[in-house]
Design a protein around this motif. Structure first.
Motif, short mmCIF file in Angstrom:
data_model
loop_
_atom_site.label_atom_id
_atom_site.label_comp_id
_atom_site.label_asym_id
_atom_site.label_seq_id
_atom_site.Cartn_x
_atom_site.Cartn_y
_atom_site.Cartn_z
N ILE A 174 85.89 -68.25 -21.00
CA ILE A 174 85.06 -67.12 -20.36
C ILE A 174 84.59 -65.87 -21.08
CG2 ILE A 174 85.05 -65.24 -18.63
CD1 ILE A 174 86.65 -67.30 -16.69
N GLU A 175 85.71 -65.75 -21.92
CA GLU A 175 85.28 -64.67 -23.02
C GLU A 175 84.24 -64.81 -24.02
OE1 GLU A 175 89.16 -63.78 -24.67
OE2 GLU A 175 89.74 -62.58 -23.24
N ASP A 176 84.39 -66.16 -24.46
CA ASP A 176 83.27 -66.86 -25.36
C ASP A 176 82.00 -66.93 -24.72
OD1 ASP A 176 85.17 -67.45 -27.41
OD2 ASP A 176 85.37 -69.55 -26.64
N VAL A 177 81.73 -67.04 -23.55
CA VAL A 177 80.70 -67.07 -22.88
C VAL A 177 80.21 -65.84 -22.66
CG1 VAL A 177 79.27 -67.50 -20.82
CG2 VAL A 177 80.90 -69.30 -21.20
N ALA A 193 76.84 -63.40 -23.88
CA ALA A 193 76.01 -62.81 -23.08
C ALA A 193 75.73 -61.29 -23.51
CB ALA A 193 76.52 -62.58 -21.68
N SER A 194 77.14 -60.65 -24.05
CA SER A 194 76.81 -59.20 -24.90
C SER A 194 76.11 -59.09 -25.74
CB SER A 194 78.12 -58.82 -25.39
OG SER A 194 79.21 -58.68 -24.01
N ALA A 195 75.75 -60.40 -26.70
CA ALA A 195 74.84 -60.48 -27.92
C ALA A 195 73.52 -60.79 -27.69
CB ALA A 195 75.57 -61.62 -28.87
N GLY A 196 73.46 -61.09 -26.35
CA GLY A 196 71.68 -61.47 -25.91
C GLY A 196 71.55 -62.69 -26.45
N THR A 197 72.67 -63.67 -26.62
CA THR A 197 72.36 -65.00 -26.99
C THR A 197 72.45 -66.01 -26.04
OG1 THR A 197 74.43 -65.25 -28.08
CG2 THR A 197 72.77 -64.48 -29.47
N LEU A 198 72.60 -65.63 -24.80
CA LEU A 198 73.13 -66.71 -23.46
C LEU A 198 71.63 -67.04 -23.00
CD1 LEU A 198 75.25 -68.14 -22.27
CD2 LEU A 198 75.64 -66.28 -20.54
N ARG A 199 71.14 -68.17 -23.42
CA ARG A 199 69.93 -68.49 -23.13
C ARG A 199 69.50 -69.61 -22.29
NH1 ARG A 199 66.23 -65.25 -25.71
NH2 ARG A 199 67.10 -63.84 -27.49
N GLY A 200 68.33 -69.89 -21.92
CA GLY A 200 68.01 -70.97 -21.29
C GLY A 200 66.38 -71.41 -21.17
N GLU A 201 66.08 -72.55 -20.73
CA GLU A 201 64.75 -72.73 -20.74
C GLU A 201 63.89 -71.83 -19.90
OE1 GLU A 201 63.83 -76.89 -19.68
OE2 GLU A 201 64.75 -77.56 -21.44
N GLN A 202 64.62 -71.61 -18.82
CA GLN A 202 63.77 -70.49 -17.86
C GLN A 202 64.35 -69.06 -17.67
OE1 GLN A 202 63.64 -72.37 -13.92
NE2 GLN A 202 63.51 -74.31 -14.75
N LEU A 203 64.96 -68.80 -18.98
CA LEU A 203 65.80 -67.36 -18.95
C LEU A 203 64.98 -66.42 -20.01
CD1 LEU A 203 69.57 -68.29 -19.16
CD2 LEU A 203 68.48 -67.24 -17.06
N LEU A 226 80.83 -73.56 -18.55
CA LEU A 226 81.70 -73.18 -19.68
C LEU A 226 81.33 -73.95 -20.75
CD1 LEU A 226 85.15 -72.36 -18.12
CD2 LEU A 226 83.40 -70.69 -18.58
N ARG A 227 81.13 -75.32 -20.89
CA ARG A 227 80.79 -75.82 -21.97
C ARG A 227 79.51 -75.48 -22.56
NH1 ARG A 227 78.11 -80.17 -23.56
NH2 ARG A 227 77.50 -80.35 -21.45
N ARG A 228 78.56 -75.35 -21.81
CA ARG A 228 77.27 -75.06 -22.09
C ARG A 228 77.25 -73.79 -22.66
NH1 ARG A 228 72.72 -77.84 -18.11
NH2 ARG A 228 73.68 -79.92 -18.17
N GLY A 229 77.75 -72.84 -21.61
CA GLY A 229 77.84 -71.49 -22.14
C GLY A 229 78.43 -71.04 -23.47
N ARG A 230 79.49 -71.75 -23.69
CA ARG A 230 80.04 -71.60 -25.07
C ARG A 230 79.01 -72.00 -26.24
NH1 ARG A 230 86.34 -73.47 -24.69
NH2 ARG A 230 86.80 -71.92 -26.20
N CYS A 249 90.01 -82.00 -18.60
CA CYS A 249 88.80 -81.40 -18.27
C CYS A 249 88.10 -81.14 -19.58
CB CYS A 249 88.86 -80.00 -17.26
SG CYS A 249 89.19 -78.59 -17.98
N GLY A 250 88.85 -80.74 -20.69
CA GLY A 250 88.29 -80.43 -22.02
C GLY A 250 88.27 -78.73 -22.06
N ILE A 251 88.66 -77.91 -21.11
CA ILE A 251 88.99 -76.60 -21.29
C ILE A 251 90.34 -76.31 -21.34
CG2 ILE A 251 88.56 -74.27 -20.30
CD1 ILE A 251 85.97 -75.77 -21.04
#
Length: 333
Positions: free
Chosen positions: A267-270, A274-284, A314-318, A258-260
């Motif tokens: 999960i820790e990478d994602v 989030a802890s750093a405030g860098t988990l973003r998205g177009e609508q976030l 996970l792929r995108r979150g990383r 699967c690539g993971i």
């Protein structure tokens, strides 16, 4: 009769448990006059008034939004209440989808759910002023100091919510919810109901049976939670289950390439994003918080049918993209 299933996620729709009972008939069922169409499969919604404080009717009432999907049988065998857990997951909007997943049950029984007090359309606790304090709760609890900070932040949140919603915030226990559930039963005029509860709904089922035992017949408690012991007991059940789920996901990934390579590391990478405030998205706006990201990742571990989605999340979150996770977090909460 109680059937308590293991501490695991609800089954997939084609595996939903069926309440296997002998025909009892319905004594006194009466559809409320205010029932109105509110969804697919002929769902009808109606209002139920319940006391804010079951022990003190002078404290006012909370208006609950309840729903029923009527059986197609000429002589239905009874009424089945369902609570989807989540410690407050709205039930009215989910009822039709659940009814479609249990056609054998729907053919024999009227199915009923409701939005628990403080959620959905049952006078939701918006607590609009608490957002700055909620942000203080993001991140893992690594030591006693972190735990004390989060306990203090939660106390502030409760106080702010109390200012906005008054006495309701102090009456959100399973005992209060069980009282509401019995008010829904009374509104329908039936002497006895059957019950299906998932996850947090299993605790509600236990509370209801303990107080209103004569009003409940058969019960199915799926992903049963401990009725006592608080968070420590709950985590004692959930932590091993989470570890088992991750191990199963890793094994699946190894078989399918699967690539993971390691789910825990991914999960820790994602969550680090989030802890750093860098988990973003177009609508976030703002970025997805650590807590919301964690809930979304938990939701994706409920069933192996979500493995492909978890891989992509996970792929995108990383890479710092949290768009796939936000909808799952909202649904879980």
């Amino acid at each position: 009769t109680v059937l308590a299933l293991g501490c695991q996620a609800p089954a997939e729709p084609d595996e939903q448990p069926i309440v296997d009972v002998e025909p009892d008939g319905i004594d006194g069922f009466e559809l409320p006059l205010d029932a109105r169409a509110c969804g697919t499969l002929g769902t009808l919604c109606f209002a139920v008034e319940a006391p804010v404080d079951p022990d003190d009717t002078s404290a006012g009432v909370v208006v609950l939004n309840a729903a029923v999907v009527l059986s197609e049988a000429e002589e239905p065998e009874g009424v089945v209440f369902v609570n989807f857990g989540g410690f407050g997951a709205p039930g009215a909007a989910q009822l039709a989808g659940w009814a479609q997943s249990v056609p054998e049950l729907q053919a024999r029984f009227h199915l009923v759910s409701w939005d628990p007090r403080g959620s959905g359309s049952s006078e939701p606790l918006t607590c609009a002023e608490v957002q700055p304090e909620v942000l203080r709760l993001t991140g893992p609890v690594d030591d006693v100091e972190d735990a004390e900070d989060q306990i203090a932040a939660r106390a502030v949140i409760v106080d702010l919510c109390r200012e906005e919603h008054g006495a309701l915030i102090d009456h959100m226990s399973f005992r209060d919810h069980a009282s509401d559930m019995d008010r829904v039963r009374q509104r329908l005029g039936v002497e006895q109901i059957h019950y299906v509860g998932y996850s947090g709904g299993t605790s509600l089922g236990q509370a209801y049976a303990g107080t209103y035992g004569e009003s409940v017949g058969r019960m199915v408690l799926d992903s049963a939670m401990p009725a006592q012991g608080g968070a420590r007991a709950l985590l004692g059940y959930q932590a091993p289950a989470a570890a088992e789920s991750l191990a199963a996901f890793d094994a699946w990934c190894a078989r399918t390439d699967c690539g993971i390579e390691d789910a825990r590391t991914a999960i820790e990478d994602v969550l680090r994003h989030a802890s750093a405030g860098t988990l973003r998205g177009e609508q976030l706006k703002p970025p997805l918080s650590w807590t919301d990201a964690a809930y979304a990742l938990i939701a994706l571990q409920y069933s192996p049918t979500a493995n492909d989605y978890l891989v992509e999340a996970l792929r995108r979150g990383r890479q710092g993209d949290g768009q796939l996770l936000v909808g799952l977090s909202d649904a879980y909460l």
